[in-house]
Design a protein around this motif. Structure first.
Motif, PDB file in Angstrom:
ATOM      1  N   GLY A 158      -1.099 -10.302  39.081  1.00 58.43           N
ATOM      2  CA  GLY A 158      -1.658 -11.390  39.865  1.00 58.43           C
ATOM      3  C   GLY A 158      -1.590 -12.716  39.137  1.00 58.43           C
ATOM      4  O   GLY A 158      -1.287 -13.756  39.733  1.00 58.43           O
ATOM      5  N   THR A 206      -2.400  -4.567  37.166  1.00 59.48           N
ATOM      6  CA  THR A 206      -2.773  -5.287  38.386  1.00 59.48           C
ATOM      7  C   THR A 206      -3.195  -6.725  38.110  1.00 59.48           C
ATOM      8  O   THR A 206      -2.753  -7.659  38.792  1.00 59.48           O
ATOM      9  CB  THR A 206      -3.914  -4.561  39.119  1.00 59.48           C
ATOM     10  N   GLU A 207      -4.061  -6.936  37.121  1.00 59.53           N
ATOM     11  CA  GLU A 207      -4.552  -8.286  36.851  1.00 59.53           C
ATOM     12  C   GLU A 207      -3.462  -9.162  36.258  1.00 59.53           C
ATOM     13  O   GLU A 207      -3.357 -10.358  36.575  1.00 59.53           O
ATOM     14  CB  GLU A 207      -5.785  -8.217  35.952  1.00 59.53           C
ATOM     15  N   ARG A 242       1.930 -10.334  42.284  1.00 59.59           N
ATOM     16  CA  ARG A 242       1.017  -9.386  42.929  1.00 59.59           C
ATOM     17  C   ARG A 242       1.677  -8.603  44.055  1.00 59.59           C
ATOM     18  O   ARG A 242       1.391  -7.419  44.273  1.00 59.59           O
ATOM     19  CB  ARG A 242      -0.204 -10.133  43.486  1.00 59.59           C
TER      20      ARG A 242
END
Length: 408
Positions: free
Chosen positions: A346, A342-343, A351
């Motif tokens: 992004g 997830t990070e 994302r």
């Protein structure tokens, strides 16, 4: 065609989203539904392909934010590169992309190659003509004449040449602009790794031109002065971020806090070889190189995972070994998973496409025959990888030595 994949648990991301006895329903290249198997299974059409892994875990595909497909991870990757023609190099890069895929990596940032070959490979994989992860490519990194990684073809001298090269990279198909802000150890005769190669005005020109073209900027920066210039110029990610000054290492708290405020992500780019650092560099330097990751996190600097795969002793098939550094440093395993999913998504501008399992996102996922929340070594137990709906049977591929599409 629909595909229903069920498992003992689903880790959809971000941290905390765990579903026991879960399932993911794929509709072509996209995810249609995620949740408990009892709720998702009835949504599948009667002719859907159904794959069950009762003791396994489904999770988002991993993202390696720093690789070099043009390097072979051998003792002299530059020498091998220089001896290879474009056809040989592209064939080798294709094989390395398959290695990444087999280790559960479904997206990579390639931060430096020659002749736009990574663009060609990116498009071939996207068209389904080769197996591999989604590739975000920087094409030729900007560097001084004879500077770090000059052999990729991105040599520039002065602000106008910098702007011209940024535009040239974008025309060639670059997804991200890479700037070699400081020197590096792979280029004998070039600038020392702590020494800045560009002025603040030149770096600002590179960032400005990249922004005009709608592209993010990744800054290779080992030296403290180069890191500070990169932050001031507004780059999106800093690669390595060693804080070297030629005599030792710095800990500039104010700059780190500025990075945290600006959301400037750091990819420390440490491979599975981190366990050998003490033997290579001495224990004191090794401890400092590894501890800076925890220090950056303590200052609130956002981190992402990357391996620098391709440089000596940085393999393409052991992302788990790189992630085990974070485990060694005491990071919670849910956080480690986020750094690689997830990070990372992004930070690299994806994302809304990947990095988590949610309806409407790309069907990028993997199945591991273990629980990553119990041990990071679980990432070595890959059974199935899916890239934008394309299923790759890793176990069958390991037996045959070739990439197999599930059911083919």
């Amino acid at each position: 065609m629909e595909t229903l994949i069920s498992a003992g648990q689903v880790l959809a991301g971000p941290p905390g989203q765990r579903t026991a006895d879960g399932a993911v329903l794929l509709d072509g290249p996209l995810i249609r539904a995620v949740g408990p198997r009892s709720e998702v299974a009835p949504l599948a059409s009667p002719d859907a392909l159904r794959l069950a892994f009762p003791t396994a875990t489904i999770l988002p595909g991993l993202i390696d934010t720093h690789v070099h497909l043009a390097f072979d991870a051998g003792p002299d990757p530059v020498g091998t590169l220089l001896k290879s023609d474009d056809s040989e190099l592209l064939t080798a890069m294709t094989g390395r992309a398959r290695q990444l895929l087999r280790s559960g990596v479904t997206t990579v940032r390639d931060l430096g190659d020659r002749g736009g070959l990574a663009v060609s490979l990116r498009d071939t994989i996207a068209a389904g003509e080769a197996a591999g992860p989604r590739i975000l490519t920087a094409t030729a990194p900007l560097t001084l004449p004879g500077g770090h990684c000059w052999f990729f073809g991105g040599e520039v001298d002065g602000e106008q040449a910098i702007r011209d090269q940024v535009r040239r990279n974008i025309r060639q198909g670059a997804d991200v602009i890479k700037v070699m802000v400081t020197g590096g150890h792979l280029t004998p005769g070039g600038s020392p790794m702590w020494e800045s190669q560009f002025t603040e005005a030149e770096l600002a020109a590179a960032v400005d031109e990249a922004r005009r073209g709608g592209k993010p900027v990744a800054a290779h920066a080992h030296g403290t002065a180069g890191i500070m210039m990169s932050v001031a110029a507004g780059v999106d990610t800093i690669e390595h971020c060693t804080w070297a000054n030629g005599k030792g290492f710095d800990e500039p708290v104010e700059t780190a806090r500025m990075m945290a405020q600006h959301g400037t992500h750091v990819c420390a780019a440490i491979s599975a070889d981190w366990r050998n650092y003490a033997a290579k560099y001495g224990k004191a330097i090794a401890d400092r190189l590894l501890a800076r990751v925890r220090w950056l996190d303590a200052q609130g600097v956002p981190l992402i995972a990357g391996t620098d795969a391709g440089i000596p002793d940085a393999p393409f098939d052991d992302f788990a070994g790189s992630l085990e550094l974070f485990e060694h440093l005491g990071f919670p395993r849910e956080r480690i998973l986020a750094l690689a999913t997830t990070e990372a998504a992004g930070a690299v501008g994806l994302r809304e496409h990947t990095g988590r399992l949610a309806p409407g996102l790309d069907a990028d996922l993997l199945v591991v025959d273990a629980d990553p929340l119990q041990t990071v070594a679980a990432f070595r137990a890959v059974k199935l990888v899916v890239t934008r709906g394309r299923l790759h049977d890793i176990e069958r591929e390991g037996q045959s030595g070739a990439c197999s599409t599930f059911g083919a």
